[in-house]
Design a protein around this motif. Structure first.
Motif, PDB file in Angstrom:
ATOM      1  N   HIS A  51      -6.662  25.311  12.733  1.00  0.00           N
ATOM      2  CA  HIS A  51      -6.648  23.852  12.619  1.00  0.00           C
ATOM      3  C   HIS A  51      -5.658  23.453  11.527  1.00  0.00           C
ATOM      4  CE1 HIS A  51     -10.330  23.221  15.098  1.00  0.00           C
ATOM      5  NE2 HIS A  51     -10.576  24.461  14.696  1.00  0.00           N
ATOM      6  N   PRO A  52      -4.633  22.690  11.848  1.00  0.00           N
ATOM      7  CA  PRO A  52      -3.610  22.340  10.844  1.00  0.00           C
ATOM      8  C   PRO A  52      -4.180  21.713   9.583  1.00  0.00           C
ATOM      9  CG  PRO A  52      -2.872  21.746  13.042  1.00  0.00           C
ATOM     10  CD  PRO A  52      -4.300  22.159  13.176  1.00  0.00           C
ATOM     11  N   ASP A  53      -5.213  20.860   9.718  1.00  0.00           N
ATOM     12  CA  ASP A  53      -5.751  20.209   8.522  1.00  0.00           C
ATOM     13  C   ASP A  53      -6.433  21.215   7.598  1.00  0.00           C
ATOM     14  OD1 ASP A  53      -7.647  20.591  10.498  1.00  0.00           O
ATOM     15  OD2 ASP A  53      -8.815  18.794   9.996  1.00  0.00           O
ATOM     16  N   VAL A  54      -7.120  22.210   8.192  1.00  0.00           N
ATOM     17  CA  VAL A  54      -7.744  23.256   7.377  1.00  0.00           C
ATOM     18  C   VAL A  54      -6.671  24.120   6.732  1.00  0.00           C
ATOM     19  CG1 VAL A  54      -9.211  25.305   7.407  1.00  0.00           C
ATOM     20  CG2 VAL A  54      -9.863  23.282   8.729  1.00  0.00           C
ATOM     21  N   ASN A  55      -5.690  24.523   7.513  1.00  0.00           N
ATOM     22  CA  ASN A  55      -4.600  25.350   6.991  1.00  0.00           C
ATOM     23  C   ASN A  55      -3.925  24.669   5.808  1.00  0.00           C
ATOM     24  OD1 ASN A  55      -1.853  26.715   6.955  1.00  0.00           O
ATOM     25  ND2 ASN A  55      -2.857  27.870   8.571  1.00  0.00           N
ATOM     26  N   GLU A  56      -3.612  23.404   5.968  1.00  0.00           N
ATOM     27  CA  GLU A  56      -2.942  22.662   4.898  1.00  0.00           C
ATOM     28  C   GLU A  56      -3.839  22.509   3.675  1.00  0.00           C
ATOM     29  OE1 GLU A  56      -1.760  19.002   6.663  1.00  0.00           O
ATOM     30  OE2 GLU A  56      -0.379  19.953   8.092  1.00  0.00           O
ATOM     31  N   ALA A  57      -5.138  22.290   3.898  1.00  0.00           N
ATOM     32  CA  ALA A  57      -6.063  22.139   2.780  1.00  0.00           C
ATOM     33  C   ALA A  57      -6.185  23.434   1.982  1.00  0.00           C
ATOM     34  CB  ALA A  57      -7.435  21.697   3.288  1.00  0.00           C
ATOM     35  N   VAL A  58      -6.243  24.560   2.684  1.00  0.00           N
ATOM     36  CA  VAL A  58      -6.335  25.860   2.012  1.00  0.00           C
ATOM     37  C   VAL A  58      -5.074  26.128   1.190  1.00  0.00           C
ATOM     38  CG1 VAL A  58      -6.415  28.361   2.374  1.00  0.00           C
ATOM     39  CG2 VAL A  58      -7.959  26.862   3.651  1.00  0.00           C
ATOM     40  N   LEU A  59      -3.915  25.899   1.785  1.00  0.00           N
ATOM     41  CA  LEU A  59      -2.660  26.130   1.075  1.00  0.00           C
ATOM     42  C   LEU A  59      -2.550  25.216  -0.151  1.00  0.00           C
ATOM     43  CD1 LEU A  59      -0.212  26.503   4.099  1.00  0.00           C
ATOM     44  CD2 LEU A  59      -1.062  28.322   2.619  1.00  0.00           C
ATOM     45  N   ALA A  60      -2.935  23.967  -0.003  1.00  0.00           N
ATOM     46  CA  ALA A  60      -2.869  23.032  -1.116  1.00  0.00           C
ATOM     47  C   ALA A  60      -3.825  23.434  -2.244  1.00  0.00           C
ATOM     48  CB  ALA A  60      -3.200  21.614  -0.641  1.00  0.00           C
ATOM     49  N   PHE A  61      -5.033  23.911  -1.866  1.00  0.00           N
ATOM     50  CA  PHE A  61      -6.015  24.340  -2.850  1.00  0.00           C
ATOM     51  C   PHE A  61      -5.496  25.544  -3.634  1.00  0.00           C
ATOM     52  CE2 PHE A  61      -9.987  26.368  -4.242  1.00  0.00           C
ATOM     53  CZ  PHE A  61     -10.669  25.279  -4.762  1.00  0.00           C
ATOM     54  N   LEU A  62      -4.906  26.492  -2.928  1.00  0.00           N
ATOM     55  CA  LEU A  62      -4.351  27.675  -3.591  1.00  0.00           C
ATOM     56  C   LEU A  62      -3.189  27.304  -4.506  1.00  0.00           C
ATOM     57  CD1 LEU A  62      -4.432  30.183  -0.599  1.00  0.00           C
ATOM     58  CD2 LEU A  62      -5.928  30.214  -2.592  1.00  0.00           C
ATOM     59  N   ALA A  63      -2.317  26.434  -4.028  1.00  0.00           N
ATOM     60  CA  ALA A  63      -1.160  26.021  -4.823  1.00  0.00           C
ATOM     61  C   ALA A  63      -1.596  25.292  -6.099  1.00  0.00           C
ATOM     62  CB  ALA A  63      -0.251  25.138  -3.991  1.00  0.00           C
ATOM     63  N   GLU A  64      -2.686  24.550  -5.993  1.00  0.00           N
ATOM     64  CA  GLU A  64      -3.170  23.780  -7.143  1.00  0.00           C
ATOM     65  C   GLU A  64      -3.753  24.680  -8.221  1.00  0.00           C
ATOM     66  OE1 GLU A  64      -6.535  20.340  -8.189  1.00  0.00           O
ATOM     67  OE2 GLU A  64      -6.184  20.976  -6.098  1.00  0.00           O
ATOM     68  N   HIS A  65      -4.398  25.765  -7.830  1.00  0.00           N
ATOM     69  CA  HIS A  65      -5.154  26.558  -8.796  1.00  0.00           C
ATOM     70  C   HIS A  65      -4.516  27.881  -9.178  1.00  0.00           C
ATOM     71  CE1 HIS A  65      -8.220  23.774  -7.096  1.00  0.00           C
ATOM     72  NE2 HIS A  65      -8.567  23.708  -8.361  1.00  0.00           N
ATOM     73  N   LEU A  66      -3.511  28.331  -8.433  1.00  0.00           N
ATOM     74  CA  LEU A  66      -2.817  29.563  -8.816  1.00  0.00           C
ATOM     75  C   LEU A  66      -1.519  29.180  -9.521  1.00  0.00           C
ATOM     76  CD1 LEU A  66      -3.264  31.931  -5.736  1.00  0.00           C
ATOM     77  CD2 LEU A  66      -4.458  31.993  -7.924  1.00  0.00           C
ATOM     78  N   THR A  67      -1.367  29.637 -10.737  1.00  0.00           N
ATOM     79  CA  THR A  67      -0.177  29.275 -11.514  1.00  0.00           C
ATOM     80  C   THR A  67       0.579  30.508 -11.960  1.00  0.00           C
ATOM     81  OG1 THR A  67      -1.503  29.277 -13.552  1.00  0.00           O
ATOM     82  CG2 THR A  67      -1.270  27.187 -12.374  1.00  0.00           C
TER      83      THR A  67
END
Length: 247
Positions: A231-247
């Motif tokens: 599901h594109p919305d789930v895929n995008e949400a997961v990627l955004a969550f990872l990008a936000e918290h992995l530095t």
């Protein structure tokens, strides 16, 4: 029979014997010549390539857990450790791994050799000892439960947790007590008609987690575990969550 006839017969017999010996020697050949004309393929040439071979990467044995091997793809300081569903191995995650690599993440994949929650803890500890930067744990179904259990047990906890369709128990041990100890940023995802009991379990785990940075996504349908990423919305949400918290 005369002496001359006997002599001729003896000469013919000797000549025949010599000819037979010569023919036998020619047809037999030497062992070294036979080996040279029929080479045996080497083990390296006959072994199948691993499913991730086209992505490069390296493998490493995880100390303290015999048989546990981690596959590392990509580079950088942001690592996503992916844990499998019970009916799949690391190969099924390669499409999503490619997406993560394209986004600049490093990916760690592995196959279980025993208790999945303990395996994941060992992999994360190995990566930390090897100098990895920030680490997120992500999994589907069994891997979702293993990620919750490992996140709660690790000290410090991972930089992020993504749990796709966790169920009530991991190897007959309830997961809720571990969820109640998850303090790291956590994303819980499930379908609203999951046939494996993930819908109520995921909502419970989200509610009991004391994390101050947590999110719950419930989408329509029966899709379970890795299927949610279609599901594109789930895929995008997961990627955004990872990008936000992995530095």
């Amino acid at each position: 029979m005369s002496a001359s006839a006997l002599g001729r017969r003896a000469a013919v017999a000797a000549a025949s014997a010599a000819l037979l010996l010569a023919l036998a020697a020619c047809s037999a050949g030497s062992p070294s010549e036979g080996a040279a004309t029929s080479p045996t393929p080497t083990a390296a040439a006959s072994a199948p390539k691993p499913c991730w071979a086209g992505l490069g990467g390296t493998t490493a044995d995880v100390s303290g857990t015999p048989g546990l091997e981690v596959v590392l793809l990509g580079s950088g300081t942001r690592t996503v450790v992916i844990s499998n569903q019970s009916d799949g191995d690391l190969c099924v995650w390669l499409p999503f791994a490619r997406t993560l690599l394209d986004k600049g993440f490093r990916v760690a994949l592995y196959n279980y050799v025993g208790n999945s929650g303990e395996n994941l803890q060992a992999v994360v500890k190995h990566l930390r000892a090897s100098g990895a930067g920030s680490i997120a744990v992500l999994g589907g179904s069994e891997g979702a439960k293993a990620s919750i259990v490992a996140a709660a047990a690790l000290d410090p906890q991972p930089a992020a947790l993504v749990s796709l369709s966790p169920e009530v128990a991991l190897q007959r041990v309830p997961v809720e007590p571990s969820a109640a100890a998850v303090r790291c940023p956590a994303l819980f995802v499930t379908g609203d008609d999951d046939g494996f009991g993930s819908t109520p379990a995921t909502k419970t785990f989200y509610e009991v987690s004391p994390s101050t940075d947590k999110k719950l996504i419930v989408i329509p349908g029966k899709d379970h575990g890795i299927e949610l990423l279609s599901h594109p919305d789930v895929n995008e949400a997961v990627l955004a969550f990872l990008a936000e918290h992995l530095t």
